[in-house]
Write a protein that holds these residues in place. Structure first.
Motif, PDB file in Angstrom:
ATOM      1  N   VAL A 151       0.889   9.331  -6.121  1.00 57.77           N
ATOM      2  CA  VAL A 151       0.937  10.741  -5.715  1.00 57.77           C
ATOM      3  C   VAL A 151       2.088  11.458  -6.420  1.00 57.77           C
ATOM      4  O   VAL A 151       1.925  12.580  -6.918  1.00 57.77           O
ATOM      5  CB  VAL A 151       1.034  10.875  -4.184  1.00 57.77           C
ATOM      6  N   ILE A 201      -6.592   0.355  -2.546  1.00 62.60           N
ATOM      7  CA  ILE A 201      -5.648  -0.774  -2.466  1.00 62.60           C
ATOM      8  C   ILE A 201      -5.949  -1.611  -1.227  1.00 62.60           C
ATOM      9  O   ILE A 201      -5.922  -2.843  -1.285  1.00 62.60           O
ATOM     10  CB  ILE A 201      -4.196  -0.263  -2.404  1.00 62.60           C
ATOM     11  N   THR A 202      -6.226  -0.948  -0.115  1.00 65.33           N
ATOM     12  CA  THR A 202      -6.547  -1.677   1.116  1.00 65.33           C
ATOM     13  C   THR A 202      -7.791  -2.537   0.914  1.00 65.33           C
ATOM     14  O   THR A 202      -7.855  -3.675   1.390  1.00 65.33           O
ATOM     15  CB  THR A 202      -6.720  -0.704   2.293  1.00 65.33           C
ATOM     16  N   VAL A 228       0.811  -1.224   0.000  1.00 71.27           N
ATOM     17  CA  VAL A 228       0.000   0.000   0.000  1.00 71.27           C
ATOM     18  C   VAL A 228       0.845   1.275   0.000  1.00 71.27           C
ATOM     19  O   VAL A 228       0.638   2.149  -0.859  1.00 71.27           O
ATOM     20  CB  VAL A 228      -1.016  -0.010   1.163  1.00 71.27           C
ATOM     21  N   PRO A 229       1.815   1.450   0.901  1.00 65.97           N
ATOM     22  CA  PRO A 229       2.557   2.725   0.916  1.00 65.97           C
ATOM     23  C   PRO A 229       3.324   3.012  -0.377  1.00 65.97           C
ATOM     24  O   PRO A 229       3.348   4.157  -0.843  1.00 65.97           O
ATOM     25  CB  PRO A 229       3.525   2.576   2.091  1.00 65.97           C
ATOM     26  N   ALA A 241      -3.861  10.520  -2.364  1.00 66.24           N
ATOM     27  CA  ALA A 241      -3.219   9.598  -1.414  1.00 66.24           C
ATOM     28  C   ALA A 241      -4.249   8.830  -0.607  1.00 66.24           C
ATOM     29  O   ALA A 241      -4.152   7.603  -0.455  1.00 66.24           O
ATOM     30  CB  ALA A 241      -2.275  10.367  -0.491  1.00 66.24           C
ATOM     31  N   LEU A 242      -5.249   9.525  -0.088  1.00 65.25           N
ATOM     32  CA  LEU A 242      -6.281   8.882   0.724  1.00 65.25           C
ATOM     33  C   LEU A 242      -7.078   7.869  -0.097  1.00 65.25           C
ATOM     34  O   LEU A 242      -7.271   6.720   0.319  1.00 65.25           O
ATOM     35  CB  LEU A 242      -7.207   9.941   1.325  1.00 65.25           C
ATOM     36  N   VAL A 290      -6.354   6.358  -3.018  1.00 66.26           N
ATOM     37  CA  VAL A 290      -5.550   5.228  -3.486  1.00 66.26           C
ATOM     38  C   VAL A 290      -5.290   4.262  -2.334  1.00 66.26           C
ATOM     39  O   VAL A 290      -5.400   3.040  -2.496  1.00 66.26           O
ATOM     40  CB  VAL A 290      -4.241   5.719  -4.141  1.00 66.26           C
ATOM     41  N   SER A 291      -4.979   4.784  -1.149  1.00 65.59           N
ATOM     42  CA  SER A 291      -4.772   3.914   0.025  1.00 65.59           C
ATOM     43  C   SER A 291      -6.013   3.090   0.319  1.00 65.59           C
ATOM     44  O   SER A 291      -5.924   1.882   0.568  1.00 65.59           O
ATOM     45  CB  SER A 291      -4.417   4.748   1.261  1.00 65.59           C
ATOM     46  N   GLU A 292      -7.174   3.729   0.300  1.00 61.74           N
ATOM     47  CA  GLU A 292      -8.427   3.021   0.580  1.00 61.74           C
ATOM     48  C   GLU A 292      -8.716   1.961  -0.479  1.00 61.74           C
ATOM     49  O   GLU A 292      -9.131   0.845  -0.157  1.00 61.74           O
ATOM     50  CB  GLU A 292      -9.591   4.012   0.683  1.00 61.74           C
ATOM     51  N   ARG A 319       0.811   4.006  -3.144  1.00 59.85           N
ATOM     52  CA  ARG A 319       0.288   5.348  -2.840  1.00 59.85           C
ATOM     53  C   ARG A 319       1.323   6.408  -3.221  1.00 59.85           C
ATOM     54  O   ARG A 319       1.021   7.379  -3.902  1.00 59.85           O
ATOM     55  CB  ARG A 319      -0.067   5.459  -1.363  1.00 59.85           C
ATOM     56  N   ARG A 320       2.570   6.220  -2.800  1.00 61.37           N
ATOM     57  CA  ARG A 320       3.630   7.206  -3.075  1.00 61.37           C
ATOM     58  C   ARG A 320       3.857   7.347  -4.569  1.00 61.37           C
ATOM     59  O   ARG A 320       3.995   8.455  -5.089  1.00 61.37           O
ATOM     60  CB  ARG A 320       4.921   6.773  -2.375  1.00 61.37           C
TER      61      ARG A 320
END
Length: 132
Positions: A29, A51-52, A21-22, A44-45, A47-49, A25-26
């Protein structure tokens, strides 16, 4: 920030694990910032959600698989597609989350579309971000 005049594309494919995930996200972004599209904290928010969701819901009972992310920078927007090849996005009673990921994405993205592809199974989540 520079703005693209043609469509630029970033494509990533990795194991659907929490550790992925990180980095994804990076990368997305950084891509958005490079092309001056989207609002980085919102991207960022979301994409994190997304993928999670793939990590927690697509592969169950010890199954493993991939997550694919494609980001396209267009002149005035960023389109991000997150795709898994698992059982599809269905509620998981064993999920540690609150079940708010899609609602959060819907709040920060200008557009959100969720599909079950005809081939390969899984879920395709398409998000669009515009500049503030």
């Amino acid at each position: 920030m520079p703005r693209t005049t043609e469509i630029e594309r970033l494509e990533l494919r990795t194991d659907a694990t929490p550790a992925a995930v990180p980095g994804i996200r990076r990368a997305v972004v950084d891509f958005a910032e490079l092309h001056g599209v989207g609002v980085p904290p919102d991207v960022a928010l979301a994409v994190s959600e997304a993928i999670t969701n793939a990590v927690l819901h697509a592969y169950r009972n010890g199954a493993t698989g991939d997550v694919r992310v494609v980001a396209c920078a267009e002149p005035d927007r960023l389109v991000v597609v997150v795709r898994d090849y698992g059982c599809g996005m269905r509620p998981n009673p064993e999920s540690p989350g609150l079940g708010l990921g899609l609602a959060v994405i819907g709040q920060v993205a200008a557009e959100l579309n969720i599909e079950r592809p005809d081939e390969g199974g899984g879920t395709r989540l398409r998000m669009c971000f515009v500049n503030a």
